[in-house]
Design a protein around this motif. Structure first.
Motif, PDB file in Angstrom:
ATOM      1  N   SER A  56      -0.393 -27.932 -24.044  1.00  0.00           N
ATOM      2  CA  SER A  56       0.804 -27.088 -23.993  1.00  0.00           C
ATOM      3  C   SER A  56       1.077 -26.399 -25.324  1.00  0.00           C
ATOM      4  O   SER A  56       1.650 -25.319 -25.362  1.00  0.00           O
ATOM      5  N   ASN A  57       0.670 -27.020 -26.425  1.00  0.00           N
ATOM      6  CA  ASN A  57       0.927 -26.445 -27.745  1.00  0.00           C
ATOM      7  C   ASN A  57      -0.312 -25.756 -28.319  1.00  0.00           C
ATOM      8  O   ASN A  57      -0.470 -25.641 -29.536  1.00  0.00           O
ATOM      9  N   TRP A  58      -1.210 -25.315 -27.441  1.00  0.00           N
ATOM     10  CA  TRP A  58      -2.445 -24.701 -27.920  1.00  0.00           C
ATOM     11  C   TRP A  58      -2.175 -23.394 -28.661  1.00  0.00           C
ATOM     12  O   TRP A  58      -2.788 -23.120 -29.687  1.00  0.00           O
ATOM     13  N   GLU A  59      -1.245 -22.583 -28.148  1.00  0.00           N
ATOM     14  CA  GLU A  59      -0.963 -21.297 -28.788  1.00  0.00           C
ATOM     15  C   GLU A  59      -0.431 -21.507 -30.205  1.00  0.00           C
ATOM     16  O   GLU A  59      -0.812 -20.792 -31.140  1.00  0.00           O
ATOM     17  N   ALA A  60       0.446 -22.493 -30.357  1.00  0.00           N
ATOM     18  CA  ALA A  60       0.986 -22.764 -31.688  1.00  0.00           C
ATOM     19  C   ALA A  60      -0.105 -23.270 -32.630  1.00  0.00           C
ATOM     20  O   ALA A  60      -0.172 -22.882 -33.803  1.00  0.00           O
ATOM     21  N   LYS A  61      -0.980 -24.144 -32.103  1.00  0.00           N
ATOM     22  CA  LYS A  61      -2.086 -24.641 -32.927  1.00  0.00           C
ATOM     23  C   LYS A  61      -3.033 -23.513 -33.322  1.00  0.00           C
ATOM     24  O   LYS A  61      -3.499 -23.446 -34.468  1.00  0.00           O
ATOM     25  N   LYS A  62      -3.306 -22.630 -32.377  1.00  0.00           N
ATOM     26  CA  LYS A  62      -4.204 -21.515 -32.658  1.00  0.00           C
ATOM     27  C   LYS A  62      -3.611 -20.610 -33.734  1.00  0.00           C
ATOM     28  O   LYS A  62      -4.311 -20.187 -34.672  1.00  0.00           O
TER      29      LYS A  62
END
Length: 233
Positions: A56-62
């Motif tokens: 779910s937090n992939w965009e923030a990690k990216k």
């Protein structure tokens, strides 16, 4: 008359043939567009499935990773030019950004004062853990010396054999001394006396009465005693 009729039929057949070719060409274009739409739709379904399978937090990690890579590139460029990266970075920060970050920092860890011993202990734990700086060189050295016992099990005999370093002991002593010094500056908590006379209507009035008693109590002590005995003139 027959040749004239034949001449009239040829243009009619030509127009019909042209219309048929136009319809076929349009049909082929529609068929091509349908295939293209089907292909794009399939690609979008595949991409959406991939996105759904990501955390779910992939965009923030990216975004964070991209920012870190950009920061590393800027650091390398500054190092190549012989410039201090922190000074160059501060030149790009506006006053509004600095003020916003300062407000965010204060909001992130606000000092709410003493609310309870459990909360104070938790805040102390957070402060101490933030100060921890792992010594990877010493870690690898201990790992080589301990071997398989570095990750002990119920059959390991390594428990209790660790000896802290002198630097670690000095850091602990320094932190304890700072805690003692800081604790000595705290104001002593005044105990509430249930048997004391209630001569106030609210907390603010109670503080005012205490200040008045501190400055003028010695002059009004006799008057107060007479009023309590009922012998005042």
């Amino acid at each position: 008359q027959e040749p004239a009729a034949t001449a009239e039929e040829e243009p009619t057949e030509t127009v019909t043939s042209q219309k048929r070719e136009a319809r076929l060409r349009k049909f082929r274009e529609l068929h091509f567009k349908r295939n293209e739409a089907r292909k794009l739709n399939h690609q979008e379904v595949v991409e959406e499935d991939k996105r759904l399978k990501l955390p779910s937090n992939w965009e923030a990690k990216k975004a964070r990773l991209e920012w870190e890579l950009a920061e590393d590139d800027k650091k390398k460029e500054c190092a190549a030019r012989g410039e201090d990266y922190n000074r160059v970075k501060l030149l790009d920060i506006t006053a509004d950004d600095a003020e916003r970050w300062e407000r965010k920092k204060k909001k992130k860890n606000p000092d709410t004062g003493f609310a309870g011993y459990a909360e104070a202990q938790f805040r102390q734990y957070q402060r101490l853990t933030k100060q921890i700086r792992p010594d990877m060189e010493n870690y690898e050295k201990q790992k080589e010396e301990s071997g398989e016992d570095f990750h002990p099990t119920s059959n390991s005999l390594i428990y209790g054999t660790h000896v802290p370093t002198k630097d670690g002991i000095d850091r602990m002593v320094e932190d304890v001394e700072k805690q003692i010094e800081k604790r000595s500056k705290y104001s002593r908590r005044r105990a509430y006396n249930d048997d004391a006379d209630i001569d106030y209507i609210n907390e603010r009035n109670a503080k005012f009465n205490k200040k008045a008693e501190r400055f003028y109590g010695k002059y009004t002590a006799e008057i107060k005693q007479n009023l309590e005995r009922g012998t005042a003139v």
